[in-house]
Scaffold this motif. Structure first.
Motif, PDB file in Angstrom:
ATOM      1  N   VAL A 114       0.874  -1.165   0.000  1.00  0.00           N
ATOM      2  CA  VAL A 114       0.000   0.000   0.000  1.00  0.00           C
ATOM      3  C   VAL A 114       0.913   1.216   0.000  1.00  0.00           C
ATOM      4  CG1 VAL A 114      -1.671   1.332   1.347  1.00  0.00           C
ATOM      5  CG2 VAL A 114      -1.880  -1.166   1.203  1.00  0.00           C
ATOM      6  N   TRP A 115       0.715   2.118  -0.958  1.00  0.00           N
ATOM      7  CA  TRP A 115       1.564   3.310  -1.056  1.00  0.00           C
ATOM      8  C   TRP A 115       0.899   4.483  -0.353  1.00  0.00           C
ATOM      9  CZ3 TRP A 115       6.480   3.695  -2.848  1.00  0.00           C
ATOM     10  CH2 TRP A 115       6.994   2.588  -3.521  1.00  0.00           C
ATOM     11  N   ILE A 116       1.658   5.145   0.501  1.00  0.00           N
ATOM     12  CA  ILE A 116       1.174   6.311   1.238  1.00  0.00           C
ATOM     13  C   ILE A 116       1.882   7.531   0.667  1.00  0.00           C
ATOM     14  CG2 ILE A 116       0.949   7.400   3.498  1.00  0.00           C
ATOM     15  CD1 ILE A 116       1.200   4.570   4.711  1.00  0.00           C
ATOM     16  N   ASP A 117       1.120   8.443   0.088  1.00  0.00           N
ATOM     17  CA  ASP A 117       1.709   9.589  -0.614  1.00  0.00           C
ATOM     18  C   ASP A 117       2.034  10.719   0.359  1.00  0.00           C
ATOM     19  OD1 ASP A 117       1.743   8.455  -3.148  1.00  0.00           O
ATOM     20  OD2 ASP A 117      -0.355   8.947  -3.477  1.00  0.00           O
ATOM     21  N   THR A 118       3.034  10.451   1.206  1.00  0.00           N
ATOM     22  CA  THR A 118       3.544  11.489   2.097  1.00  0.00           C
ATOM     23  C   THR A 118       4.527  12.366   1.320  1.00  0.00           C
ATOM     24  OG1 THR A 118       5.316  10.022   2.792  1.00  0.00           O
ATOM     25  CG2 THR A 118       3.308  10.031   4.123  1.00  0.00           C
ATOM     26  N   PRO A 119       4.810  13.553   1.826  1.00  0.00           N
ATOM     27  CA  PRO A 119       5.895  14.343   1.213  1.00  0.00           C
ATOM     28  C   PRO A 119       7.203  13.563   1.244  1.00  0.00           C
ATOM     29  CG  PRO A 119       4.611  15.694   2.709  1.00  0.00           C
ATOM     30  CD  PRO A 119       4.141  14.290   2.911  1.00  0.00           C
ATOM     31  N   SER A 120       8.130  13.938   0.395  1.00  0.00           N
ATOM     32  CA  SER A 120       9.360  13.176   0.252  1.00  0.00           C
ATOM     33  C   SER A 120      10.131  13.110   1.560  1.00  0.00           C
ATOM     34  CB  SER A 120      10.238  13.782  -0.843  1.00  0.00           C
ATOM     35  OG  SER A 120      10.625  15.091  -0.496  1.00  0.00           O
ATOM     36  N   GLY A 121      10.814  12.010   1.738  1.00  0.00           N
ATOM     37  CA  GLY A 121      11.607  11.788   2.936  1.00  0.00           C
ATOM     38  C   GLY A 121      11.976  10.326   3.043  1.00  0.00           C
ATOM     39  N   VAL A 122      12.647   9.968   4.140  1.00  0.00           N
ATOM     40  CA  VAL A 122      13.123   8.598   4.345  1.00  0.00           C
ATOM     41  C   VAL A 122      12.888   8.193   5.790  1.00  0.00           C
ATOM     42  CG1 VAL A 122      14.863   8.688   2.511  1.00  0.00           C
ATOM     43  CG2 VAL A 122      15.466   9.436   4.827  1.00  0.00           C
ATOM     44  N   ASP A 123      13.176   6.929   6.073  1.00  0.00           N
ATOM     45  CA  ASP A 123      13.169   6.373   7.427  1.00  0.00           C
ATOM     46  C   ASP A 123      11.801   6.471   8.103  1.00  0.00           C
ATOM     47  OD1 ASP A 123      15.819   6.324   6.736  1.00  0.00           O
ATOM     48  OD2 ASP A 123      16.530   7.558   8.393  1.00  0.00           O
ATOM     49  N   PRO A 124      10.712   6.013   7.467  1.00  0.00           N
ATOM     50  CA  PRO A 124       9.395   6.141   8.091  1.00  0.00           C
ATOM     51  C   PRO A 124       9.224   5.197   9.282  1.00  0.00           C
ATOM     52  CG  PRO A 124       9.233   4.849   6.086  1.00  0.00           C
ATOM     53  CD  PRO A 124      10.637   5.388   6.127  1.00  0.00           C
ATOM     54  N   ASP A 125       8.494   5.691  10.268  1.00  0.00           N
ATOM     55  CA  ASP A 125       8.160   4.930  11.472  1.00  0.00           C
ATOM     56  C   ASP A 125       6.649   4.784  11.552  1.00  0.00           C
ATOM     57  OD1 ASP A 125       8.764   3.958  14.357  1.00  0.00           O
ATOM     58  OD2 ASP A 125       7.326   5.588  14.669  1.00  0.00           O
ATOM     59  N   LEU A 126       6.185   3.716  12.201  1.00  0.00           N
ATOM     60  CA  LEU A 126       4.757   3.497  12.451  1.00  0.00           C
ATOM     61  C   LEU A 126       4.491   3.479  13.948  1.00  0.00           C
ATOM     62  CD1 LEU A 126       3.750   0.591  10.023  1.00  0.00           C
ATOM     63  CD2 LEU A 126       2.999   2.967   9.876  1.00  0.00           C
TER      64      LEU A 126
END
Length: 519
Positions: A114-126
Protein backbone atom coordinates in the motif's frame (compact mmCIF):
# COMPACT_ATOMS: atom_id res chain seq x y z
CA UNK A 1 28.47 3.38 28.60
CA UNK A 2 30.39 0.38 27.26
CA UNK A 3 29.81 -0.26 23.57
CA UNK A 4 29.55 -3.83 22.30
CA UNK A 5 32.40 -5.19 20.21
CA UNK A 6 30.60 -8.05 18.48
CA UNK A 7 27.56 -7.64 16.23
CA UNK A 8 24.43 -9.69 16.73
CA UNK A 9 24.00 -9.71 12.93
CA UNK A 10 27.23 -9.37 10.98
CA UNK A 11 27.91 -8.04 7.51
CA UNK A 12 25.90 -5.49 5.55
CA UNK A 13 22.73 -5.42 7.70
CA UNK A 14 22.14 -1.74 8.59
CA UNK A 15 19.24 0.30 9.96
CA UNK A 16 17.78 -2.43 12.19
CA UNK A 17 14.17 -2.31 13.37
CA UNK A 18 12.86 -4.79 15.92
CA UNK A 19 9.59 -5.87 17.49
CA UNK A 20 8.45 -8.67 19.81
CA UNK A 21 5.59 -11.12 19.22
CA UNK A 22 5.05 -13.07 22.42
CA UNK A 23 8.49 -14.35 23.40
CA UNK A 24 9.96 -14.10 19.89
CA UNK A 25 11.79 -11.11 18.43
CA UNK A 26 11.74 -10.19 14.75
CA UNK A 27 14.15 -7.81 13.06
CA UNK A 28 14.47 -6.25 9.60
CA UNK A 29 17.25 -4.29 7.89
CA UNK A 30 17.80 -2.11 4.85
CA UNK A 31 18.59 -3.86 1.56
CA UNK A 32 19.12 -0.97 -0.94
CA UNK A 33 19.62 -2.17 -4.55
CA UNK A 34 19.43 -5.89 -3.75
CA UNK A 35 16.48 -8.27 -4.13
CA UNK A 36 14.81 -10.02 -2.41
CA UNK A 37 14.53 -6.97 -0.17
CA UNK A 38 14.34 -6.30 3.58
CA UNK A 39 15.96 -9.36 5.19
CA UNK A 40 13.94 -10.75 8.11
CA UNK A 41 15.46 -12.38 11.22
CA UNK A 42 14.10 -14.27 14.23
CA UNK A 43 15.54 -14.57 17.76
CA UNK A 44 14.56 -15.78 21.20
CA UNK A 45 17.19 -13.83 23.14
CA UNK A 46 18.32 -10.81 21.02
CA UNK A 47 21.84 -12.34 20.93
CA UNK A 48 21.57 -15.01 18.25
CA UNK A 49 19.52 -14.44 15.12
CA UNK A 50 18.36 -16.69 12.30
CA UNK A 51 17.47 -15.35 8.87
CA UNK A 52 14.01 -16.65 7.97
CA UNK A 53 13.46 -14.88 4.67
CA UNK A 54 12.74 -11.48 3.16
CA UNK A 55 9.72 -9.22 3.49
CA UNK A 56 9.83 -8.04 -0.14
CA UNK A 57 10.33 -11.33 -1.94
CA UNK A 58 8.61 -10.87 -5.32
CA UNK A 59 8.56 -8.34 -8.17
CA UNK A 60 5.02 -7.14 -7.38
CA UNK A 61 6.40 -5.74 -4.10
CA UNK A 62 9.77 -4.47 -5.23
CA UNK A 63 10.93 -2.70 -8.41
CA UNK A 64 14.67 -2.12 -8.65
CA UNK A 65 15.22 -1.68 -12.39
CA UNK A 66 16.20 1.97 -11.81
CA UNK A 67 18.17 1.36 -8.61
CA UNK A 68 21.87 2.12 -8.79
CA UNK A 69 24.37 1.49 -5.99
CA UNK A 70 22.85 2.44 -2.62
CA UNK A 71 19.48 3.14 -4.24
CA UNK A 72 16.33 1.11 -3.69
CA UNK A 73 15.12 0.20 -0.19
CA UNK A 74 16.14 2.52 2.61
CA UNK A 75 15.50 2.06 6.34
CA UNK A 76 12.39 0.00 7.25
CA UNK A 77 10.37 -0.06 10.46
CA UNK A 78 8.80 -3.30 11.74
CA UNK A 79 5.91 -3.24 14.21
CA UNK A 80 3.38 -5.69 15.69
CA UNK A 81 -0.09 -4.20 16.16
CA UNK A 82 -3.59 -5.61 16.45
CA UNK A 83 -2.41 -9.17 15.79
CA UNK A 84 -0.53 -8.30 12.62
CA UNK A 85 3.01 -7.44 11.54
CA UNK A 86 3.48 -4.16 9.70
CA UNK A 87 6.56 -3.05 7.75
CA UNK A 88 6.98 0.42 6.24
CA UNK A 89 9.88 1.71 4.16
CA UNK A 90 10.77 3.73 1.06
CA UNK A 91 11.90 2.56 -2.36
CA UNK A 92 14.10 5.50 -3.20
CA UNK A 93 14.46 4.43 -6.84
CA UNK A 94 10.82 3.69 -7.62
CA UNK A 95 8.37 6.42 -6.56
CA UNK A 96 7.74 9.03 -3.88
CA UNK A 97 5.93 8.07 -0.73
CA UNK A 98 6.14 5.20 1.71
CA UNK A 99 5.31 1.57 0.96
CA UNK A 100 3.54 -0.46 3.64
CA UNK A 101 3.13 -4.25 3.72
CA UNK A 102 1.55 -6.53 6.31
CA UNK A 103 1.54 -10.21 7.30
CA UNK A 104 -0.32 -12.34 9.82
CA UNK A 105 2.66 -14.69 9.98
CA UNK A 106 6.25 -13.40 9.77
CA UNK A 107 7.15 -16.26 7.43
CA UNK A 108 4.65 -14.79 4.97
CA UNK A 109 3.08 -14.26 2.68
CA UNK A 110 3.50 -10.50 3.03
CA UNK A 111 0.97 -8.36 1.20
CA UNK A 112 1.56 -6.31 -1.91
CA UNK A 113 2.43 -2.72 -0.97
CA UNK A 114 0.00 0.00 0.00
CA UNK A 115 1.56 3.31 -1.06
CA UNK A 116 1.17 6.31 1.24
CA UNK A 117 1.71 9.59 -0.61
CA UNK A 118 3.54 11.49 2.10
CA UNK A 119 5.90 14.34 1.21
CA UNK A 120 9.36 13.18 0.25
CA UNK A 121 11.61 11.79 2.94
CA UNK A 122 13.12 8.60 4.34
CA UNK A 123 13.17 6.37 7.43
CA UNK A 124 9.40 6.14 8.09
CA UNK A 125 8.16 4.93 11.47
CA UNK A 126 4.76 3.50 12.45
CA UNK A 127 2.97 4.12 15.75
CA UNK A 128 -0.64 4.10 16.94
CA UNK A 129 -1.98 6.63 19.43
CA UNK A 130 -4.44 5.90 22.24
CA UNK A 131 -7.39 6.42 19.88
CA UNK A 132 -6.02 3.89 17.40
CA UNK A 133 -4.90 6.48 14.84
CA UNK A 134 -1.90 5.35 12.81
CA UNK A 135 0.96 7.85 12.69
CA UNK A 136 3.78 7.90 10.17
CA UNK A 137 6.86 9.76 11.39
CA UNK A 138 9.83 10.28 9.07
CA UNK A 139 12.91 12.35 8.25
CA UNK A 140 12.06 15.10 5.75
CA UNK A 141 12.80 18.73 5.10
CA UNK A 142 11.12 21.93 6.23
CA UNK A 143 10.25 24.96 4.11
CA UNK A 144 13.84 26.20 4.01
CA UNK A 145 15.42 22.84 3.25
CA UNK A 146 16.59 21.82 6.73
CA UNK A 147 16.30 18.16 7.73
CA UNK A 148 13.65 17.74 10.43
CA UNK A 149 11.44 15.02 11.88
CA UNK A 150 7.90 15.18 10.50
CA UNK A 151 4.66 13.30 11.19
CA UNK A 152 1.22 12.79 9.67
CA UNK A 153 -1.82 10.62 10.57
CA UNK A 154 -2.72 8.05 7.90
CA UNK A 155 -5.21 5.35 7.01
CA UNK A 156 -2.76 2.42 6.65
CA UNK A 157 -5.27 0.20 4.85
CA UNK A 158 -6.27 2.71 2.18
CA UNK A 159 -2.90 4.49 2.12
CA UNK A 160 -4.52 7.90 2.61
CA UNK A 161 -3.04 10.83 4.48
CA UNK A 162 -5.54 12.11 7.04
CA UNK A 163 -4.11 15.51 7.87
CA UNK A 164 -1.38 18.05 7.31
CA UNK A 165 2.20 17.04 8.12
CA UNK A 166 3.58 18.59 11.30
CA UNK A 167 7.13 19.16 12.41
CA UNK A 168 8.07 17.34 15.62
CA UNK A 169 11.73 17.99 16.37
CA UNK A 170 14.99 18.97 14.68
CA UNK A 171 17.27 17.13 17.08
CA UNK A 172 20.00 18.55 19.27
CA UNK A 173 21.97 20.28 16.52
CA UNK A 174 23.66 17.36 14.79
CA UNK A 175 23.36 17.10 11.02
CA UNK A 176 20.75 14.88 9.37
CA UNK A 177 18.26 14.15 12.17
CA UNK A 178 16.77 10.90 10.88
CA UNK A 179 15.65 7.37 11.77
CA UNK A 180 12.79 8.46 14.06
CA UNK A 181 11.02 5.89 16.22
CA UNK A 182 8.11 6.82 18.49
CA UNK A 183 7.01 4.91 21.62
CA UNK A 184 4.43 5.42 24.34
CA UNK A 185 6.07 4.46 27.64
CA UNK A 186 4.17 5.29 30.79
CA UNK A 187 2.88 8.86 30.68
CA UNK A 188 5.31 9.99 27.98
CA UNK A 189 5.81 9.63 24.26
CA UNK A 190 9.50 9.09 23.53
CA UNK A 191 11.08 10.04 20.21
CA UNK A 192 14.38 8.33 19.40
CA UNK A 193 16.36 9.68 16.42
CA UNK A 194 19.81 9.46 14.84
CA UNK A 195 21.98 12.53 14.31
CA UNK A 196 25.41 13.30 12.90
CA UNK A 197 25.18 11.32 9.67
CA UNK A 198 25.84 7.61 9.37
CA UNK A 199 29.61 7.95 9.75
CA UNK A 200 32.02 8.84 12.57
CA UNK A 201 29.67 11.49 14.02
CA UNK A 202 26.67 9.17 14.28
CA UNK A 203 24.71 9.26 17.54
CA UNK A 204 21.39 8.35 19.15
CA UNK A 205 19.41 11.15 20.80
CA UNK A 206 16.09 11.12 22.63
CA UNK A 207 13.27 13.56 23.35
CA UNK A 208 9.88 13.11 25.02
CA UNK A 209 6.54 14.81 25.19
CA UNK A 210 3.01 14.44 26.56
CA UNK A 211 1.55 13.33 23.21
CA UNK A 212 2.80 11.87 19.92
CA UNK A 213 2.65 15.39 18.51
CA UNK A 214 4.82 16.79 21.31
CA UNK A 215 5.97 19.29 22.31
CA UNK A 216 9.24 17.41 22.75
CA UNK A 217 11.95 18.21 25.28
CA UNK A 218 15.43 16.73 24.73
CA UNK A 219 17.00 14.28 27.14
CA UNK A 220 19.45 16.14 29.41
CA UNK A 221 22.19 13.55 28.83
CA UNK A 222 21.97 13.33 25.04
CA UNK A 223 23.41 11.59 23.15
CA UNK A 224 22.33 8.40 24.84
CA UNK A 225 24.66 6.39 22.60
CA UNK A 226 27.60 7.33 20.37
CA UNK A 227 31.13 6.19 19.53
CA UNK A 228 32.37 9.54 18.24
CA UNK A 229 35.78 10.39 19.64
CA UNK A 230 36.05 7.06 21.45
CA UNK A 231 38.81 4.50 21.04
CA UNK A 232 36.49 1.54 20.51
CA UNK A 233 36.48 -1.27 17.92
CA UNK A 234 32.95 -0.28 16.90
CA UNK A 235 32.32 3.12 15.32
CA UNK A 236 29.50 5.02 13.55
CA UNK A 237 26.92 3.84 16.09
CA UNK A 238 23.37 5.10 15.62
CA UNK A 239 19.99 4.45 13.98
CA UNK A 240 18.52 2.73 17.04
CA UNK A 241 15.23 0.99 17.80
CA UNK A 242 13.97 0.01 21.25
CA UNK A 243 12.13 -3.16 22.23
CA UNK A 244 10.49 -4.21 25.48
CA UNK A 245 11.09 -7.73 26.70
CA UNK A 246 8.30 -9.84 28.17
CA UNK A 247 9.79 -9.33 31.66
CA UNK A 248 9.44 -5.54 31.32
CA UNK A 249 13.11 -4.78 30.70
CA UNK A 250 14.23 -2.91 27.59
CA UNK A 251 16.94 -3.32 24.98
CA UNK A 252 18.11 -1.41 21.92
CA UNK A 253 19.39 -2.50 18.50
CA UNK A 254 21.49 -0.12 16.44
CA UNK A 255 23.98 -0.05 13.60
CA UNK A 256 27.73 0.26 13.82
CA UNK A 257 30.86 -0.57 11.85
CA UNK A 258 34.06 -2.40 12.69
CA UNK A 259 36.76 -0.23 11.13
CA UNK A 260 40.25 -1.69 10.74
CA UNK A 261 43.71 -0.83 9.47
CA UNK A 262 45.73 2.32 9.98
CA UNK A 263 44.45 5.87 10.23
CA UNK A 264 41.83 6.87 9.15
CA UNK A 265 40.60 3.23 9.31
CA UNK A 266 38.32 1.48 6.83
CA UNK A 267 35.26 -0.69 7.21
CA UNK A 268 34.54 -3.32 4.58
CA UNK A 269 31.69 -5.50 5.86
CA UNK A 270 29.22 -2.62 5.84
CA UNK A 271 27.10 -1.31 8.68
CA UNK A 272 26.22 -4.17 11.02
CA UNK A 273 23.58 -4.69 13.72
CA UNK A 274 24.59 -4.40 17.38
CA UNK A 275 22.55 -4.41 20.60
CA UNK A 276 22.68 -3.27 24.21
CA UNK A 277 20.53 -3.09 27.32
CA UNK A 278 18.49 0.00 28.15
CA UNK A 279 18.32 1.27 31.73
CA UNK A 280 16.03 4.05 32.94
CA UNK A 281 17.18 6.73 35.34
CA UNK A 282 15.08 8.13 38.17
CA UNK A 283 13.74 10.89 35.90
CA UNK A 284 12.46 8.42 33.35
CA UNK A 285 15.17 8.92 30.71
CA UNK A 286 16.82 5.98 28.90
CA UNK A 287 20.52 5.25 29.01
CA UNK A 288 22.59 2.71 27.09
CA UNK A 289 23.42 -0.21 29.37
CA UNK A 290 25.55 -3.31 29.06
CA UNK A 291 26.23 -4.79 25.62
CA UNK A 292 24.05 -7.58 24.28
CA UNK A 293 26.42 -9.80 22.30
CA UNK A 294 26.90 -13.32 20.99
CA UNK A 295 29.15 -15.51 23.13
CA UNK A 296 32.92 -15.02 23.19
CA UNK A 297 35.18 -17.24 21.13
CA UNK A 298 34.03 -16.17 17.70
CA UNK A 299 31.43 -17.76 15.53
CA UNK A 300 32.10 -21.20 14.09
CA UNK A 301 33.33 -21.34 10.54
CA UNK A 302 30.47 -20.92 8.07
CA UNK A 303 30.33 -23.09 4.98
CA UNK A 304 27.74 -22.32 2.33
CA UNK A 305 27.44 -24.22 -0.93
CA UNK A 306 25.32 -23.47 -3.96
CA UNK A 307 23.44 -26.65 -4.88
CA UNK A 308 21.07 -27.57 -7.67
CA UNK A 309 18.07 -26.83 -5.43
CA UNK A 310 16.71 -23.51 -4.23
CA UNK A 311 19.14 -20.69 -3.64
CA UNK A 312 20.19 -20.14 0.00
CA UNK A 313 18.27 -17.40 1.84
CA UNK A 314 21.46 -15.35 1.87
CA UNK A 315 21.51 -14.93 -1.93
CA UNK A 316 20.36 -11.73 -3.62
CA UNK A 317 20.83 -9.96 -6.94
CA UNK A 318 21.75 -6.37 -7.73
CA UNK A 319 19.00 -4.41 -9.51
CA UNK A 320 16.55 -7.31 -9.67
CA UNK A 321 15.75 -10.79 -8.45
CA UNK A 322 18.16 -13.75 -8.79
CA UNK A 323 15.65 -15.66 -10.94
CA UNK A 324 15.90 -12.88 -13.54
CA UNK A 325 19.49 -13.84 -14.40
CA UNK A 326 20.39 -17.15 -12.71
CA UNK A 327 18.53 -20.30 -13.69
CA UNK A 328 19.02 -24.07 -13.37
CA UNK A 329 20.15 -26.22 -16.27
CA UNK A 330 20.69 -29.95 -16.74
CA UNK A 331 23.03 -31.86 -14.49
CA UNK A 332 23.03 -29.36 -11.61
CA UNK A 333 24.55 -26.58 -13.68
CA UNK A 334 23.24 -23.04 -13.25
CA UNK A 335 23.30 -20.51 -16.08
CA UNK A 336 24.10 -16.89 -15.30
CA UNK A 337 23.06 -14.43 -18.01
CA UNK A 338 24.32 -10.88 -18.55
CA UNK A 339 21.52 -8.38 -18.08
CA UNK A 340 23.12 -5.69 -20.24
CA UNK A 341 23.30 -1.99 -19.53
CA UNK A 342 26.10 -0.21 -17.71
CA UNK A 343 26.46 -2.57 -14.75
CA UNK A 344 27.54 -6.19 -14.58
CA UNK A 345 25.03 -8.86 -13.65
CA UNK A 346 25.71 -9.85 -10.06
CA UNK A 347 24.15 -12.54 -7.86
CA UNK A 348 25.64 -13.46 -4.52
CA UNK A 349 25.70 -13.03 -0.77
CA UNK A 350 27.12 -10.69 1.85
CA UNK A 351 30.66 -11.06 3.09
CA UNK A 352 29.95 -11.57 6.79
CA UNK A 353 33.41 -12.54 8.07
CA UNK A 354 36.72 -10.72 8.12
CA UNK A 355 38.51 -13.68 6.54
CA UNK A 356 36.74 -15.68 3.88
CA UNK A 357 37.34 -17.88 0.86
CA UNK A 358 34.90 -18.06 -2.04
CA UNK A 359 35.15 -20.42 -5.00
CA UNK A 360 33.21 -20.74 -8.23
CA UNK A 361 33.67 -23.42 -10.87
CA UNK A 362 32.75 -22.79 -14.49
CA UNK A 363 32.22 -25.17 -17.38
CA UNK A 364 33.95 -23.22 -20.13
CA UNK A 365 32.79 -25.56 -22.88
CA UNK A 366 29.17 -24.78 -22.03
CA UNK A 367 29.75 -21.06 -21.40
CA UNK A 368 29.38 -18.39 -24.05
CA UNK A 369 30.42 -15.20 -22.37
CA UNK A 370 32.74 -13.44 -19.94
CA UNK A 371 32.42 -13.47 -16.17
CA UNK A 372 33.13 -15.45 -13.04
CA UNK A 373 33.65 -14.68 -9.36
CA UNK A 374 33.49 -11.20 -7.84
CA UNK A 375 33.99 -9.43 -4.52
CA UNK A 376 32.41 -5.99 -4.65
CA UNK A 377 30.97 -3.01 -2.92
CA UNK A 378 29.35 -2.08 -6.24
CA UNK A 379 30.19 -2.60 -9.90
CA UNK A 380 32.65 0.32 -9.78
CA UNK A 381 34.54 -1.05 -6.77
CA UNK A 382 35.27 -4.73 -7.26
CA UNK A 383 37.85 -7.47 -7.65
CA UNK A 384 36.83 -10.01 -10.27
CA UNK A 385 38.35 -13.30 -11.34
CA UNK A 386 36.81 -13.77 -14.77
CA UNK A 387 37.10 -16.27 -17.58
CA UNK A 388 36.38 -15.66 -21.23
CA UNK A 389 37.95 -15.33 -24.65
CA UNK A 390 40.45 -18.06 -23.78
CA UNK A 391 41.84 -16.21 -20.75
CA UNK A 392 41.45 -16.19 -16.99
CA UNK A 393 42.31 -12.85 -15.40
CA UNK A 394 42.06 -11.06 -12.06
CA UNK A 395 40.77 -7.53 -12.53
CA UNK A 396 40.51 -4.65 -10.04
CA UNK A 397 37.93 -1.95 -10.75
CA UNK A 398 38.23 1.24 -8.68
CA UNK A 399 35.97 3.96 -9.99
CA UNK A 400 36.95 4.72 -13.57
CA UNK A 401 40.21 2.75 -13.27
CA UNK A 402 40.36 -0.89 -14.34
CA UNK A 403 43.59 -2.84 -13.93
CA UNK A 404 44.46 -6.44 -14.73
CA UNK A 405 46.25 -7.83 -11.67
CA UNK A 406 47.29 -11.00 -13.45
CA UNK A 407 46.20 -13.33 -16.22
CA UNK A 408 46.91 -16.66 -17.88
CA UNK A 409 45.53 -18.49 -20.87
CA UNK A 410 43.08 -21.32 -20.42
CA UNK A 411 45.57 -23.60 -22.16
CA UNK A 412 47.94 -23.12 -19.21
CA UNK A 413 45.39 -24.58 -16.82
CA UNK A 414 45.22 -28.28 -16.16
CA UNK A 415 41.94 -29.66 -17.46
CA UNK A 416 39.36 -31.12 -15.13
CA UNK A 417 38.35 -30.57 -11.53
CA UNK A 418 40.59 -29.30 -8.68
CA UNK A 419 41.97 -31.76 -6.11
CA UNK A 420 38.74 -31.64 -4.06
CA UNK A 421 36.82 -33.59 -6.71
CA UNK A 422 37.30 -36.04 -9.57
CA UNK A 423 35.79 -35.70 -13.06
CA UNK A 424 32.44 -37.38 -13.42
CA UNK A 425 32.44 -40.96 -14.71
CA UNK A 426 32.64 -41.04 -18.49
CA UNK A 427 33.35 -37.31 -18.77
CA UNK A 428 35.73 -36.52 -21.62
CA UNK A 429 38.99 -35.16 -20.19
CA UNK A 430 39.01 -32.42 -22.82
CA UNK A 431 36.06 -30.53 -21.23
CA UNK A 432 37.72 -27.39 -19.79
CA UNK A 433 36.58 -26.50 -16.31
CA UNK A 434 38.11 -23.78 -14.23
CA UNK A 435 37.78 -23.07 -10.51
CA UNK A 436 38.18 -19.43 -9.51
CA UNK A 437 38.96 -18.28 -5.98
CA UNK A 438 38.90 -15.06 -3.95
CA UNK A 439 40.29 -14.75 -0.44
CA UNK A 440 40.41 -12.00 2.14
CA UNK A 441 43.39 -12.23 4.48
CA UNK A 442 45.06 -10.16 7.15
CA UNK A 443 47.23 -7.36 5.71
CA UNK A 444 50.84 -8.39 5.20
CA UNK A 445 52.04 -5.43 7.25
CA UNK A 446 53.15 -1.82 6.80
CA UNK A 447 56.15 -0.69 4.89
CA UNK A 448 57.95 2.56 5.78
CA UNK A 449 55.74 4.50 3.35
CA UNK A 450 52.55 2.48 3.65
CA UNK A 451 49.81 2.39 6.28
CA UNK A 452 48.14 -1.04 6.40
CA UNK A 453 44.64 -1.39 5.07
CA UNK A 454 41.87 -3.42 6.68
CA UNK A 455 42.78 -6.61 4.80
CA UNK A 456 44.13 -7.89 1.50
CA UNK A 457 42.11 -9.43 -1.32
CA UNK A 458 43.82 -12.34 -3.05
CA UNK A 459 42.58 -13.55 -6.44
CA UNK A 460 43.51 -16.71 -8.29
CA UNK A 461 42.61 -20.10 -9.72
CA UNK A 462 42.66 -23.62 -8.30
CA UNK A 463 44.11 -26.54 -10.20
CA UNK A 464 45.49 -30.02 -9.51
CA UNK A 465 48.57 -28.46 -7.91
CA UNK A 466 46.49 -26.20 -5.64
CA UNK A 467 45.91 -22.47 -5.55
CA UNK A 468 47.67 -20.24 -8.06
CA UNK A 469 47.64 -16.54 -7.22
CA UNK A 470 46.98 -14.08 -10.03
CA UNK A 471 47.13 -10.90 -7.98
CA UNK A 472 46.12 -9.10 -4.83
CA UNK A 473 44.74 -5.71 -3.80
CA UNK A 474 44.78 -3.62 -0.63
CA UNK A 475 41.32 -4.05 0.87
CA UNK A 476 40.86 -0.34 1.52
CA UNK A 477 39.87 0.06 -2.14
CA UNK A 478 36.82 -2.09 -1.46
CA UNK A 479 35.76 -0.18 1.65
CA UNK A 480 32.89 2.21 2.26
CA UNK A 481 35.37 4.99 2.96
CA UNK A 482 36.57 4.69 -0.66
CA UNK A 483 33.43 3.54 -2.48
CA UNK A 484 30.93 5.64 -0.53
CA UNK A 485 27.29 4.66 -0.18
CA UNK A 486 25.39 2.65 2.39
CA UNK A 487 26.12 -1.01 1.64
CA UNK A 488 29.05 -3.36 2.23
CA UNK A 489 30.98 -6.09 0.52
CA UNK A 490 29.18 -8.81 -1.43
CA UNK A 491 30.71 -11.92 -2.98
CA UNK A 492 29.22 -14.03 -5.72
CA UNK A 493 28.82 -14.60 -9.45
CA UNK A 494 29.07 -11.98 -12.18
CA UNK A 495 28.58 -11.94 -15.92
CA UNK A 496 29.62 -9.07 -18.18
CA UNK A 497 28.66 -10.61 -21.53
CA UNK A 498 26.69 -13.60 -22.77
CA UNK A 499 26.12 -16.42 -20.29
CA UNK A 500 28.12 -18.68 -18.00
CA UNK A 501 27.64 -22.31 -16.99
CA UNK A 502 28.31 -22.41 -13.23
CA UNK A 503 28.89 -25.86 -11.76
CA UNK A 504 29.52 -24.89 -8.12
CA UNK A 505 29.98 -22.04 -5.64
CA UNK A 506 31.21 -22.25 -2.05
CA UNK A 507 31.77 -19.69 0.69
CA UNK A 508 33.76 -20.28 3.86
CA UNK A 509 34.19 -17.57 6.46
CA UNK A 510 35.51 -17.09 9.97
CA UNK A 511 36.24 -14.26 12.38
CA UNK A 512 38.84 -16.35 14.17
CA UNK A 513 42.52 -15.44 14.41
CA UNK A 514 43.71 -18.26 12.21
CA UNK A 515 43.49 -16.28 8.98
CA UNK A 516 41.72 -17.24 5.80
CA UNK A 517 39.82 -20.52 5.99
CA UNK A 518 41.30 -23.39 4.09
CA UNK A 519 39.83 -24.01 0.67
Amino acid sequence: MRLPERPVISGFHPDPSVCRVGSIYYLVCSSFEYAPGVPLFRSEDLRTWQKIGHVLDRPSQLALDRAGPSGGIFAPTLRYHDGRLWMITTNFSDRDGMLLVTADDPSGPWSDPVWIDTPSGVDPDLAWDEDGTCLVTWSGVDDVGRTVIRQVPVDPVAGKVLGEPRQLWSGTGGKYPEAPHLYQIGDHWYLVVAEGGTDRGHAVTVARGPSPAGPFEPCPHNPVLTARGLDTPVQNTGHADLVRRSDGSWAMVFLGVRARGGTPHWHVLGRETFACEIVWDDDGWPRAGEPVEPPYGGRPEEHEELTAGDLPLSWVAAGGFPADVLGPDEGGVRRLTARGGSGRTFVGRRQEHFTMTARASLDLAASHGVGGLELRVDHRHAVTVEAGDGTVRAVATIGEARAVLGALSVSELAVGEPPSGEPAAGEPPSVPRVTLELRTVEPSGPSPAHIPGPDEIVAGVVGPEGFRELGRLDGRYLSTEVAGGFTGRMVGLTCARGELAVTSFTYRGTDGPEGAPAG
